[in-house]
Design an enzyme around this catalytic site. Structure first.
Site, PDB file in Angstrom:
ATOM      1  N   ILE A  25      45.963  42.007  46.005  1.00 43.77           N
ATOM      2  CA  ILE A  25      45.330  43.208  45.431  1.00 43.77           C
ATOM      3  C   ILE A  25      44.033  42.818  44.699  1.00 43.77           C
ATOM      4  O   ILE A  25      43.698  43.354  43.645  1.00 43.77           O
ATOM      5  CB  ILE A  25      46.291  44.015  44.520  1.00 43.77           C
ATOM      6  CG1 ILE A  25      46.975  43.132  43.485  1.00 43.77           C
ATOM      7  CG2 ILE A  25      47.331  44.753  45.351  1.00 43.77           C
ATOM      8  CD1 ILE A  25      47.737  43.932  42.426  1.00 43.77           C
ATOM      9  N   HIS A  61      33.838  42.213  41.846  1.00 42.55           N
ATOM     10  CA  HIS A  61      33.347  41.956  40.494  1.00 42.55           C
ATOM     11  C   HIS A  61      32.423  40.739  40.496  1.00 42.55           C
ATOM     12  O   HIS A  61      32.527  39.881  41.377  1.00 42.55           O
ATOM     13  CB  HIS A  61      34.503  41.665  39.537  1.00 42.55           C
ATOM     14  CG  HIS A  61      35.322  42.861  39.180  1.00 42.55           C
ATOM     15  ND1 HIS A  61      36.683  42.915  39.366  1.00 42.55           N
ATOM     16  CD2 HIS A  61      34.979  44.047  38.620  1.00 42.55           C
ATOM     17  CE1 HIS A  61      37.141  44.084  38.945  1.00 42.55           C
ATOM     18  NE2 HIS A  61      36.122  44.796  38.490  1.00 42.55           N
ATOM     19  N   CYS A  67      40.943  37.430  36.149  1.00 42.47           N
ATOM     20  CA  CYS A  67      41.335  38.822  35.881  1.00 42.47           C
ATOM     21  C   CYS A  67      42.590  38.937  35.027  1.00 42.47           C
ATOM     22  O   CYS A  67      42.806  39.940  34.363  1.00 42.47           O
ATOM     23  CB  CYS A  67      41.633  39.572  37.173  1.00 42.47           C
ATOM     24  SG  CYS A  67      40.735  39.044  38.598  1.00 42.47           S
TER      25      CYS A  67
HETATM   26  C1  CIR Z   1      41.311  46.342  41.080  1.00 46.44           C
HETATM   27  O1  CIR Z   1      40.881  46.650  42.196  1.00 46.44           O
HETATM   28  O2  CIR Z   1      40.849  46.804  40.054  1.00 46.44           O
HETATM   29  C2  CIR Z   1      42.459  45.362  40.997  1.00 46.44           C
HETATM   30  N1  CIR Z   1      43.324  45.529  42.119  1.00 46.44           N
HETATM   31  C3  CIR Z   1      41.942  43.947  40.938  1.00 46.44           C
HETATM   32  C4  CIR Z   1      41.163  43.672  39.692  1.00 46.44           C
HETATM   33  C5  CIR Z   1      40.636  42.294  39.635  1.00 46.44           C
HETATM   34  N2  CIR Z   1      39.975  42.062  38.406  1.00 46.44           N
HETATM   35  C6  CIR Z   1      38.966  41.223  38.248  1.00 46.44           C
HETATM   36  O3  CIR Z   1      38.449  40.658  39.219  1.00 46.44           O
HETATM   37  N3  CIR Z   1      38.488  41.063  37.028  1.00 46.44           N
END
Ligand code: CIR
Length: 255
Positions: A244, A163, A250
């Protein structure tokens, strides 16, 4: 200043979250404790925290940042690019929580996809990463909605990161943490760029909350650079979320 934050307690299925890291699976009990500490840090920074219930059918649902963009004028419900996460954006409790704060709720529609981890707010302007999760149509719809409310947006091309905010954190006062490909991106030349080195790249995912900066535990050089800028730092351990691909930004919606 932020007044409100929304978070969601991690689900028991968090170990099945999407990941590109090779760091093992998150330990649920540890993730829960880290989440509680995260909420405590946010509370210390002076925001009201709305805590939503866990949703076991969505292993990544604690990463609430991706399902909505909260602006000063409206909240925009996204349409996540990851198929397993798409219905997270339709969860009633989140939409109800947002409706309790906002009169104006907008929605990104198919075939647009966008995850708000790809969106960085700088005042009334929003940088939108064109990533594997956010497509051109999602970014186009987002900018159209922003402009309807007198806000603005622009697309940033990116290749390396999950992201946009994986490698960027705006700390207000023109200070911008930059890692990897964003160090040389022309879009960010006008900022006071604070470079984050490769060995601490994960530490670029910090959040500014009312003159505090929440910094992940284990990134001493990043922490020192932020302290040297005069910010009060709150260190929060996010080791289980890192497994993860998740981090401090996030885990919350801040508005
Ligand atoms: C994903 O791959 O969507 C989740 N495991 C991690 C999301 C992280 N979100 C973010 O950086 N805004």
């Amino acid at each position: 200043m932020f007044k409100n934050v929304i978070v969601r307690v991690p689900s028991k299925t968090i170990s099945e979250g999407l990941t590109s890291a090779h760091e093992g699976k998150p330990v649920y009990e540890k993730a829960l404790v880290q989440h509680e500490n995260y909420v405590s840090a946010l509370t210390k920074a002076g925001v009201n925290v709305t805590v939503l219930e866990p949703k076991d059918e969505f292993p990544d649902s604690c990463f609430v940042e991706d399902v909505a963009l909260c602006t000063s004028k409206c909240a925009i419900i996204t349409r996540p690019g990851a198929e397993t996460r798409r219905k997270e954006a339709e969860l009633d409790d989140m939409i109800e929580a947002l409706k309790s704060f906002y009169d104006n709720i907008e929605y990104i529609k198919a075939p647009g996809t966008i995850e708000a981890g790809d969106i960085m707010m700088v005042g009334d302007h929003f940088y939108i990463g064109h990533s594997a999760r956010t497509n051109e149509e999602g970014a186009r719809q987002m900018i159209e909605i922003l402009e309807k409310y007198g806000l603005s947006g622009q697309v940033v091309e990116m290749k390396e990161m999950l992201h946009l905010k994986t490698g960027l954190a705006y700390l207000e006062n023109n200070n911008l943490l930059v890692a990897g490909e964003f160090k040389t991106a022309p879009e960010f030349e006008k900022f006071n760029k604070v470079p984050v080195e490769m060995d601490e790249a994960y530490g670029a995912n910090c959040i500014w909350v009312n003159d505090y900066v929440l910094v992940p535990a284990g990134y001493p050089n990043v922490q020192k650079k932020i302290e040297d800028l005069g910010y009060k730092v709150l260190v929060v351990d996010t080791s289980e979320y890192r497994k993860i691909d998740g981090g401090l930004s996030c885990l919350s919606l801040r508005f």
